[in-house]
Design an enzyme around this catalytic site. Structure first.
Site, short mmCIF file in Angstrom:
data_model
loop_
_atom_site.label_atom_id
_atom_site.label_comp_id
_atom_site.label_asym_id
_atom_site.label_seq_id
_atom_site.Cartn_x
_atom_site.Cartn_y
_atom_site.Cartn_z
N CYS A 91 15.72 9.85 49.58
CA CYS A 91 15.56 8.48 50.06
C CYS A 91 16.29 7.57 49.09
O CYS A 91 15.68 6.97 48.20
CB CYS A 91 14.09 8.11 50.15
SG CYS A 91 13.10 9.24 51.16
N LYS A 143 18.11 4.60 41.44
CA LYS A 143 17.71 5.92 40.97
C LYS A 143 18.83 6.93 41.19
O LYS A 143 19.01 7.85 40.38
CB LYS A 143 16.43 6.38 41.68
CG LYS A 143 15.21 5.53 41.39
CD LYS A 143 13.98 6.09 42.09
CE LYS A 143 12.75 5.22 41.84
NZ LYS A 143 12.83 3.93 42.55
N ASP A 159 11.68 10.00 46.50
CA ASP A 159 10.96 8.75 46.24
C ASP A 159 10.82 8.03 47.58
O ASP A 159 11.58 7.10 47.87
CB ASP A 159 11.73 7.90 45.22
CG ASP A 159 10.93 6.68 44.78
OD1 ASP A 159 9.92 6.87 44.09
OD2 ASP A 159 11.32 5.54 45.14
N CYS A 205 5.94 4.17 43.91
CA CYS A 205 5.56 2.99 43.14
C CYS A 205 4.21 2.49 43.65
O CYS A 205 3.97 1.30 43.77
CB CYS A 205 6.63 1.89 43.23
SG CYS A 205 7.13 1.46 44.90
#
Length: 599
Positions: free
Chosen positions: A251, A257, A344, A403
């Site tokens: 993702c 990232k 993620d 997160c």
């Protein structure tokens, strides 16, 4: 079209309330519309919307008190532009200046009942406590700056930042005391090539800065660096550097990232320099990162970011894939060398606790209020995505991160995945491993159903509301049993965990915490939090002040300042206590409701 100064935030909030979509998704749609003549919400718009959303429960409570008396009085249900109505109510009752700018019918309807509304707001604050605009307990994180080693060296970036810090805003030499906190740059204690600067540096070090625009640095929160770090340096495995390794970022958009993974993989491969050409052709990159994104607008953003951050010639190539990771075939030949996967996925974003750009940027879907059905839906999707990542036959390690601070999205997903993919024992069985590169990180996972204490200790958690100085985050490292067995007993510490490699910078150890906390502590008591007009000096202080003032305060502490700080700390502790009691009461009511017999 309305001429209200709140039209832009009202439009964004209205669309959010109507569709239930996150602020970030709406921003990406607006970005696509800009290319067709539309406009993109700016940071001020985000700030207004985020703060209004934060105060939405309070506003609804005030309107619905006494049989919805005020809701009926202001004609709320009959208003078409409810986003504008909410924003005006926020500005009047909780905003910076406690007044509504501009004019119009909605303003007249609200101001007509201003006294009753203010009394309701005062009563709410006395009962529930003041609502902090920072997203919870007064929190101001340091400014984290990740050096993109694919474009620049740490030494080059530090020299550039020091030159800026040594120059006052008017271009003249600054006379700040040597070694003052506002002029300091530190190395992060956990993530390599991550610089730590004072929170006030955000005033000038932003997306428009030349270092950011050139791709030499990435403004990335500390905790979000843990995902790529765990992928590359989670194990002290020399074989990872000795063989060709490809990666998948499941993702990937917007790409922070992804670019971090590319930089770490490039360092692991041995050099950041472009590959040498042989016989007129560039040498094939040692590693490829397959970066998935299914949304067209987000895919365009990802592609642009990779062009900005990752050189076209080097020992790592990022290959953006416009497609759904869940529809990828693990047996596809292009993934034959994929040994590591970074996942993620979309999450609640409940760990994002601070400024508007964090609330609307890092949170995948923009919302941070827990909704049981929504959390359940997200966790189901996350489990499916994680199981798919664990199904790649050549993959030896998978990092799952969110997160979020909700156990349903974190430990719950991890425990279910382990139970469902490990149907047979053997060397290909998946198990949890504690990332070697984060051995010094103290906060660990929660021991929940399906996870042992030892497994929970392998998980990494961050909590921005409990002193971690970074947004809430969760990381789980899955490894094949055969890999864990091979490196078991290796007591070497991963080099990535050694901040001393960073240009001889001092290691950050909370030096900005006291300054940040004092800057963000609630300044109003329950009695004066509503209705007070800030002075000119207070307004300036709220907007950040300047670095000279910080330096002077640091250099010449006084007895009065010490007493004032002590009072602020007492207020903060009292505020925390109220919040804890309120949370305990809510949990108690929820538990009682769940135990109550259904009709």
């Amino acid at each position: 079209m309305s001429s209200s100064p709140y039209q832009a935030p009202a439009s964004l909030l209205g669309e959010h309330l109507r569709s239930g979509r996150g602020l970030k998704s709406l921003a990406f749609d607006a970005l696509g519309g800009k290319k067709k003549g539309g406009s993109v919400p700016n940071k001020a718009t985000y700030a207004t919307v985020c703060k209004t959303l934060q105060h939405l429960p309070a506003i609804d409570h005030i309107l619905d008190a006494n049989g919805k008396k005020l809701r009926k009085a202001v004609g709320f249900d009959g208003v078409r532009n409810k986003g504008l109505m909410y924003i005006m109510l926020y500005e009047l009752l909780f905003g910076k200046y406690k007044r509504i700018r501009g004019g119009g019918k909605l303003k007249r309807m609200i101001v007509k009942h201003e006294k009753e509304l203010r009394r309701g707001a005062e009563g709410y604050v006395k009962t529930h406590g003041a609502i902090d605009d920072g997203g919870g307990v007064g929190v101001a994180f340091p400014r984290y700056v990740r050096v993109n080693t694919l474009r620049a060296s740490v030494e080059e970036v530090v020299a550039s930042l020091r030159e800026r810090l040594a120059t006052a805003s008017d271009g003249s030499a600054a006379k700040a005391a040597k070694g003052s906190q506002s002029a300091s740059i530190y190395a992060d204690a956990h993530a390599p090539n991550l610089l730590v600067m004072t929170p006030s540096s955000s005033l000038w070090l932003h997306r428009g800065h030349s270092l950011v625009e050139s791709g030499k640095v990435v403004l990335q929160d500390k905790s979000s660096c843990f995902s790529a770090l765990a992928v590359v340096h989670g194990l002290d495995d020399e074989a990872m550097a000795a063989e060709k390794v490809d990666y998948i970022d499941a993702c990937a958009a917007p790409g922070n990232k992804t670019s971090h993974l590319a930089a770490l993989a490039s360092l692991l491969n041995g050099t950041n320099q472009p590959a040498k050409k042989k016989k007129g052709k560039a040498r094939r990159a040692r590693s490829t990162i397959h970066a998935f994104e299914r949304n067209s607008t987000r895919f365009s953003t990802l592609s642009e970011r990779m062009d900005q951050l990752v050189p076209s010639e080097g020992n790592v190539t990022v290959a953006p894939v416009h497609g759904d990771f869940l529809k990828s075939d693990p047996a596809d030949a292009q993934f034959a060398n994929v040994k590591a996967i970074m996942l993620d996925p979309s999450c609640s974003g409940s760990g994002i606790v601070n400024s508007p750009d964090r609330l609307s940027g890092d949170a995948k879907d923009g919302k941070d209020r827990k909704d049981d059905k929504r959390i359940e839906s997200l966790s189901n999707f996350q489990l499916v995505a994680l199981k798919h990542a664990l199904s790649f036959p050549q993959a030896e390690r998978v990092v799952y991160s969110t997160c979020s601070v909700h156990a349903e999205e974190n430990e719950g997903v991890v425990s279910k995945a382990l139970a469902e993919v490990n149907v047979i024992d053997g060397e290909n069985e998946w198990q949890l491993a504690a990332p070697k590169c984060l051995e010094r990180w103290v906060r660990r996972g929660k021991e929940t159903a399906g996870l042992t204490k030892e497994q929970a200790e392998c998980l990494v958690r961050c909590d921005g509301l409990d002193g971690d100085e970074t947004n809430g985050f969760f990381v789980a490292l899955f490894v094949r049993k055969r890999i864990a067995d091979r490196i078991n007993g290796d007591k070497k510490r991963a080099e990535a965990d050694e901040p001393s490699l960073m240009a001889d910078l001092p290691v950050y150890d909370g030096q900005f915490a006291s300054v940040a906390n004092e800057a963000c502590e609630p300044k109003n008591t329950a009695e004066d939090a509503v209705g007070a007009q800030p002075t000119k000096d207070q307004a300036h202080s709220h907007s950040g002040g300047n670095q000279h003032n910080e330096s002077k305060q640091d250099a010449k502490p006084s007895g009065k300042a010490t007493d004032k700080s002590a009072k602020k700390r007492q207020k903060k502790l009292a505020w925390k206590k109220r919040q804890a009691l309120q949370k305990a009461e809510r949990m108690k009511k929820k538990e009682e409701a769940s135990k109550a017999p259904s009709d």
